[in-house]
Design an enzyme around this catalytic site. Structure first.
Site, mmCIF file in Angstrom:
data_model
loop_
_atom_site.group_PDB
_atom_site.id
_atom_site.type_symbol
_atom_site.label_atom_id
_atom_site.label_comp_id
_atom_site.label_asym_id
_atom_site.label_seq_id
_atom_site.Cartn_x
_atom_site.Cartn_y
_atom_site.Cartn_z
ATOM 1 N N TYR A 157 0.882 -1.264 0.129
ATOM 2 C CA TYR A 157 0.049 -0.042 0.107
ATOM 3 C C TYR A 157 0.861 1.407 -0.004
ATOM 4 O O TYR A 157 0.679 2.305 -0.703
ATOM 5 C CB TYR A 157 -0.947 -0.065 0.996
ATOM 6 N N LYS A 161 1.190 4.371 -2.759
ATOM 7 C CA LYS A 161 0.875 5.640 -2.687
ATOM 8 C C LYS A 161 2.196 6.669 -2.917
ATOM 9 O O LYS A 161 1.824 7.908 -3.370
ATOM 10 C CB LYS A 161 0.187 5.876 -1.158
#
Length: 265
Positions: A157, A161
Site C-alpha cells: 500500500y 501511494k
C-alpha cells in the site's frame, strides 16, 4: 461549479461517493466511476451525471474506460483519482491483478497513471487533477518493485501511494505552462470507510474531513496554478524523500510503461 465536468474514480463508496455528491450539489456534472453496477446506480451524482463502469484491476478495462471518456464525455474540467485498495486484513497475503501485477500497485497507482495519461487530451485548462494518496508511504525497491519477496500489505500500500506522489511531481513538470495542474493529497488519517475497517483499524476521522481536503484542491480559487505539491489535509506537506529523486521517478515511469505495454500486448 455549474457547467464544470468532473470525473471521480471509485465513486461508489467512502471518500469518492462523498466527493461526487458534494460536487453534484455544487452544480457540477459528475462522471462517477465504479466497478459495481448496483452501487453505481445508488451514487448521489445529480442531474446530468454519467456513470462509468470498469474494474481498474484490469488494464484492458482501464483502456476501454479512457477511450469511452475521450469519445463521449469530454472535455473535462477535473479528475479525482480516488479508486484504491487498502492494505487488507492482516496484510500478508500477496494478491495480483488480472494482468498478474501486484494488486495494490496495479489499482492504487498504475490504473490512475494510465487513465490520466490517456485522457489528458480532453482535460481543458484550467483543469485540476487530484491524486488521492496517503501519508503512509514506503520507498520503492526497484530490484523487486512488485514485491515477490518480503511482501506485506502495508508495504504494498505504501509503495503504491508513494508512486502516486512521484507521478504527481513528474506530470506537473510535464504539464507546466498548459494550464492543467496536478496535486496529491493525504485527505485525512484513517477515515471512517470500509477500506479502513477492513484493515482492522479504528477510524480516526470522518469522510467529510477528507472530502473537504480533496474538494479544496479541486475548487479553491486560491490554489489556481498550484501544481506538483503534496498536501496533508489542507496543508502542504513533505512526501517521502524518494518522491524528489528524479532518477527514481524516471525508473518508475519506465517500469509503468513497460508493465502497461506487456499487459495490453
Amino acid at each position: 461549479m455549474t457547467g464544470r465536468r468532473i470525473l471521480v474514480t471509485g465513486a461508489t463508496s467512502g471518500l469518492g461517493r462523498y466527493v461526487a455528491g458534494e460536487l453534484a450539489e455544487a452544480g457540477a456534472t459528475v462522471l462517477a466511476h465504479g466497478r459495481n453496477a448496483d452501487r453505481l446506480r445508488a451514487v448521489r451524482a445529480g442531474p446530468g451525471a454519467q456513470v462509468l463502469r470498469a474494474d481498474l484491476a484490469d488494464l484492458r478495462q482501464v483502456e476501454r474506460l479512457a477511450e469511452e471518456i475521450r469519445q463521449r464525455h469530454g472535455p473535462l474540467d477535473g479528475l479525482v483519482n480516488n479508486a484504491g485498495v487498502g492494505s487488507g486484513p492482516g496484510g500478508d497475503g500477496r494478491e495480483v491483478s488480472a494482468d498478474g501485477i501486484e494488486l495494490r500497485f496495479a489499482v492504487n497507482y498504475l490504473a490512475g497513471y494510465h487513465l490520466t495519461r490517456k485522457i489528458l487530451p480532453v482535460l481543458r485548462a484550467p483543469a485540476r487533477i487530484v491524486n488521492v494518496a496517503s501519508a503512509g508511504q514506503h520507498d520503492i525497491d526497484f530490484s523487486d518493485p512488485l514485491l515477490w519477496h518480503g511482501y506485506t500489505g502495508w508495504r504494498a500500500y505504501g509503495q503504491s501511494k508513494l508512486a502516486q506522489v512521484m507521478f504527481t511531481i513528474d506530470l506537473a513538470e510535464e504539464l507546466d505552462g498548459s494550464g492543467v495542474t496536478v496535486n496529491a493529497v493525504h485527505p485525512a488519517t484513517f477515515m471512517d470507510t470500509g477500506m479502513v475497517r477492513e484493515a482492522g483499524v479504528r477510524p480516526a476521522s470522518t469522510v467529510a474531513e477528507g472530502g473537504a481536503a480533496v474538494l479544496r484542491l479541486l475548487t479553491d480559487p486560491a490554489l489556481e496554478g498550484t501544481t506538483g505539491r503534496f498536501f496533508t489535509g489542507t496543508e502542504e506537506s513533505t512526501p517521502h524523500r524518494q518522491a524528489h529523486d528524479r532518477e527514481a521517478r524516471q525508473r518508475l515511469r519506465a517500469l509503468s510503461d513497460e508493465l502497461i505495454a506487456d499487459a495490453l500486448g
